[in-house]
Motif scaffolding. Structure first.
Motif, PDB file in Angstrom:
ATOM      1  N   LEU A 317       0.837  -1.207   0.000  1.00 36.68           N
ATOM      2  CA  LEU A 317       0.000   0.000   0.000  1.00 36.68           C
ATOM      3  C   LEU A 317       0.864   1.246   0.000  1.00 36.68           C
ATOM      4  O   LEU A 317       1.904   1.292   0.648  1.00 36.68           O
ATOM      5  CB  LEU A 317      -0.891   0.021   1.247  1.00 36.68           C
ATOM      6  N   CYS A 318       0.404   2.268  -0.724  1.00 33.18           N
ATOM      7  CA  CYS A 318       1.086   3.548  -0.666  1.00 33.18           C
ATOM      8  C   CYS A 318       0.601   4.249   0.597  1.00 33.18           C
ATOM      9  O   CYS A 318      -0.605   4.403   0.797  1.00 33.18           O
ATOM     10  CB  CYS A 318       0.755   4.389  -1.899  1.00 33.18           C
ATOM     11  N   SER A 319       1.545   4.644   1.456  1.00 29.84           N
ATOM     12  CA  SER A 319       1.137   5.227   2.737  1.00 29.84           C
ATOM     13  C   SER A 319       0.618   6.656   2.566  1.00 29.84           C
ATOM     14  O   SER A 319       0.100   7.249   3.504  1.00 29.84           O
ATOM     15  CB  SER A 319       2.295   5.184   3.729  1.00 29.84           C
ATOM     16  N   CYS A 320       0.766   7.228   1.363  1.00 27.42           N
ATOM     17  CA  CYS A 320       0.237   8.574   1.135  1.00 27.42           C
ATOM     18  C   CYS A 320      -1.197   8.545   0.610  1.00 27.42           C
ATOM     19  O   CYS A 320      -2.071   9.210   1.123  1.00 27.42           O
ATOM     20  CB  CYS A 320       1.100   9.326   0.130  1.00 27.42           C
ATOM     21  N   CYS A 321      -1.418   7.713  -0.432  1.00 26.37           N
ATOM     22  CA  CYS A 321      -2.729   7.774  -1.076  1.00 26.37           C
ATOM     23  C   CYS A 321      -3.513   6.475  -0.973  1.00 26.37           C
ATOM     24  O   CYS A 321      -4.674   6.411  -1.355  1.00 26.37           O
ATOM     25  CB  CYS A 321      -2.582   8.187  -2.540  1.00 26.37           C
ATOM     26  N   GLY A 322      -2.884   5.406  -0.496  1.00 23.05           N
ATOM     27  CA  GLY A 322      -3.616   4.153  -0.328  1.00 23.05           C
ATOM     28  C   GLY A 322      -3.646   3.283  -1.575  1.00 23.05           C
ATOM     29  O   GLY A 322      -4.257   2.224  -1.582  1.00 23.05           O
ATOM     30  N   HIS A 323      -2.968   3.714  -2.625  1.00 25.27           N
ATOM     31  CA  HIS A 323      -2.915   2.919  -3.842  1.00 25.27           C
ATOM     32  C   HIS A 323      -2.158   1.615  -3.570  1.00 25.27           C
ATOM     33  O   HIS A 323      -1.165   1.613  -2.866  1.00 25.27           O
ATOM     34  CB  HIS A 323      -2.209   3.721  -4.941  1.00 25.27           C
ATOM     35  N   LYS A 324      -2.644   0.518  -4.144  1.00 21.42           N
ATOM     36  CA  LYS A 324      -1.978  -0.768  -3.908  1.00 21.42           C
ATOM     37  C   LYS A 324      -1.106  -1.157  -5.094  1.00 21.42           C
ATOM     38  O   LYS A 324      -1.567  -1.242  -6.217  1.00 21.42           O
ATOM     39  CB  LYS A 324      -3.027  -1.854  -3.644  1.00 21.42           C
ATOM     40  N   ILE A 336       8.150   4.031  -6.708  1.00 20.85           N
ATOM     41  CA  ILE A 336       7.404   5.273  -6.866  1.00 20.85           C
ATOM     42  C   ILE A 336       5.942   4.917  -7.090  1.00 20.85           C
ATOM     43  O   ILE A 336       5.612   4.079  -7.929  1.00 20.85           O
ATOM     44  CB  ILE A 336       7.934   6.088  -8.061  1.00 20.85           C
ATOM     45  N   CYS A 337       5.059   5.541  -6.300  1.00 19.53           N
ATOM     46  CA  CYS A 337       3.641   5.251  -6.422  1.00 19.53           C
ATOM     47  C   CYS A 337       3.131   5.782  -7.755  1.00 19.53           C
ATOM     48  O   CYS A 337       3.344   6.944  -8.091  1.00 19.53           O
ATOM     49  CB  CYS A 337       2.887   5.895  -5.261  1.00 19.53           C
ATOM     50  N   SER A 338       2.480   4.911  -8.540  1.00 19.96           N
ATOM     51  CA  SER A 338       2.023   5.323  -9.862  1.00 19.96           C
ATOM     52  C   SER A 338       0.837   6.271  -9.753  1.00 19.96           C
ATOM     53  O   SER A 338       0.481   6.956 -10.709  1.00 19.96           O
ATOM     54  CB  SER A 338       1.624   4.087 -10.673  1.00 19.96           C
ATOM     55  N   SER A 339       0.222   6.325  -8.599  1.00 19.29           N
ATOM     56  CA  SER A 339      -0.953   7.155  -8.452  1.00 19.29           C
ATOM     57  C   SER A 339      -0.615   8.570  -7.954  1.00 19.29           C
ATOM     58  O   SER A 339      -1.132   9.548  -8.464  1.00 19.29           O
ATOM     59  CB  SER A 339      -1.938   6.470  -7.507  1.00 19.29           C
ATOM     60  N   CYS A 340       0.277   8.665  -6.932  1.00 17.27           N
ATOM     61  CA  CYS A 340       0.572  10.003  -6.390  1.00 17.27           C
ATOM     62  C   CYS A 340       2.030  10.406  -6.546  1.00 17.27           C
ATOM     63  O   CYS A 340       2.453  11.441  -6.054  1.00 17.27           O
ATOM     64  CB  CYS A 340       0.122  10.101  -4.936  1.00 17.27           C
ATOM     65  N   GLN A 341       2.834   9.568  -7.197  1.00 20.60           N
ATOM     66  CA  GLN A 341       4.238   9.872  -7.521  1.00 20.60           C
ATOM     67  C   GLN A 341       5.162   9.993  -6.305  1.00 20.60           C
ATOM     68  O   GLN A 341       6.270  10.502  -6.411  1.00 20.60           O
ATOM     69  CB  GLN A 341       4.363  11.169  -8.369  1.00 20.60           C
TER      70      GLN A 341
HETATM   71 ZN   LIG Z   1       0.381   7.031  -3.635  1.00 15.25          ZN
END
Ligand SMILES: [Zn+2]
Length: 401
Positions: A317-324, A336-341
């Motif tokens: 899980l991305c701890s910033c936006c919750g994207h998995k 790098i989170c693909s959703s919030c970078q």
């Molecule tokens: Zn994220």
């Protein structure tokens, strides 16, 4: 609540002999009934219960060729049967493997479930009398039981289980999520800062010494005096390794418990992991032992240890936006989170997620009454938030190996 104090004891020659007999009888009883219950199971499809074994033991002791079983206190032998029954229960609930026969060459232990006391700084045990002991702190409470063990390096210890009514004041401190790993042993996120603690590798450190001594052992003639000495020398290295590990983990858990009132960790399946390729590293790191230490120390001081289900995807899980991020595997240390970078360090991200999940668990349970305030989050503490490990087990000789 119950507390345990482990002290070194120094039995005299006579007491050593008496203890050796008790170890032997207790081991005999275990092995005898393990065999008997196995046989009965094969014949009838049903094992023996504690009551059946205890009744049988009473009869066995009356037989002329088993009279020596009457030498130790009866309670010690009954305890051995209770332990055997527990071992079977643990096996059937899939917590442990099948009970094993005990060997006289490994660590020995017996438990006195009653009639133990402390007299003028020494330990009084049934049939043994006063045994010299060195207490690091005082025991103020009713003694429930004493487990006496002898290591393979001929040291004697007593683990004293006692009831204490010392009031634990509400613990203060931070709420931290901790992620366990082999690269950094623990990654701690306390709500503001994140830091890592490197593992120690005692097995690797002493590998050479162990190899040399094992080699020397293998050259000794079987049954010789020199061989017996060499066995002790090898056992000493093993003892050194486990002491080094335990010492380090005690210090680390002490620091974590001093800093925090709540610690959130993943509920690892240590046994499952230990069967994998990573086994040596995991055993060396002592994950299970560390969690035990943290758990009972927090417990003792009125803090909370929260275990998050091991299927919670703390790393993905991305701890910033919750994207998995389903593409994450063990070899990726940074992503790098693909959703919030956001760029994530794998372990730091996991410890952030664990902390957040722990707070969620604590705050969604509504049974409790204690209000916690740490770094801005108000959290309700509950009594049933996490599987509690019983503190009496932690320092029992069997788990300190
Ligand atoms: Zn994220």
């Amino acid at each position: 609540m119950l507390d345990v104090l482990k002290v070194r004891i120094y039995p005299n020659k006579e007491q050593e002999i008496s203890l050796a007999k008790s170890f032997g009888c207790s081991r005999f009883v275990w092995n005898f009934y393990l065999n008997k219950t196995n046989t009965q199971y094969q014949e009838t499809g049903k094992g023996m219960t504690y009551c059946q074994m205890a009744k049988d033991l009473t009869q066995l002791k009356k037989l002329p060729d088993h009279g020596w079983l009457q030498e130790p206190t009866a309670a010690v032998l009954q305890q051995s049967l209770i332990n055997l029954e527990t071992a079977f229960k643990n096996f059937f609930s899939k917590r442990t493997g099948f009970p094993k026969f005990k060997s006289k060459h490994s660590k020995q232990s017996i438990r006195f479930p009653e009639s133990c006391s402390i007299k003028s700084g020494n330990l009084k045990l049934p049939k043994l009398g006063l045994v010299k002991a060195s207490f690091s702190k005082s025991v103020n409470g009713k003694i429930k039981s004493v487990t006496v063990s002898k290591t393979s390096t001929d040291k004697y210890f007593a683990a004293i289980l006692f009831e204490t009514d010392e009031l634990t004041t509400a613990k203060t401190g931070k709420i931290s999520g901790i992620d366990l790993g082999l690269n950094s042993l623990v990654t701690v996120f306390d709500g503001e800062n994140c830091y890592k603690i490197a593992p120690i590798k005692p097995t690797r450190k002493y590998a050479k010494r162990l190899r040399i001594r094992q080699k020397s052992l293998s050259r000794k003639v079987k049954g010789s005096n020199n061989r017996r000495k060499a066995v002790k020398v090898v056992a000493k290295v093993h003892e050194k390794i486990s002491n080094t590990r335990a010492n380090f983990l005690h210090k680390l858990s002490r620091k974590l418990v001093d800093d925090n009132q709540v610690i959130v960790a993943e509920n690892l399946c240590v046994q499952g992991l230990a069967r994998t390729k990573l086994a040596v590293g995991i055993h060396d790191a002592g994950f299970g032992m560390l969690l035990n230490f943290i758990s009972y120390k927090l417990d003792r001081e009125g803090g909370k240890f929260v275990q998050v289900d091991r299927f919670f995807p703390s790393s993905k899980l991305c701890s910033c936006c919750g994207h998995k991020n389903d593409l994450l595997n063990l070899s990726i240390r940074e992503w790098i989170c693909s959703s919030c970078q956001t760029t994530h360090d794998r372990d730091e991200n996991a410890s952030r997620n664990l902390r957040a999940e722990g707070i969620k668990i604590l705050s969604t349970n509504t049974v409790g009454h204690t209000e916690l305030q740490a770094c801005g989050e108000a959290v309700r503490l509950v009594g049933t938030c996490a599987k509690k490990r019983v503190s009496q087990k932690q320092e029992s000789p069997a788990t300190l190996r």
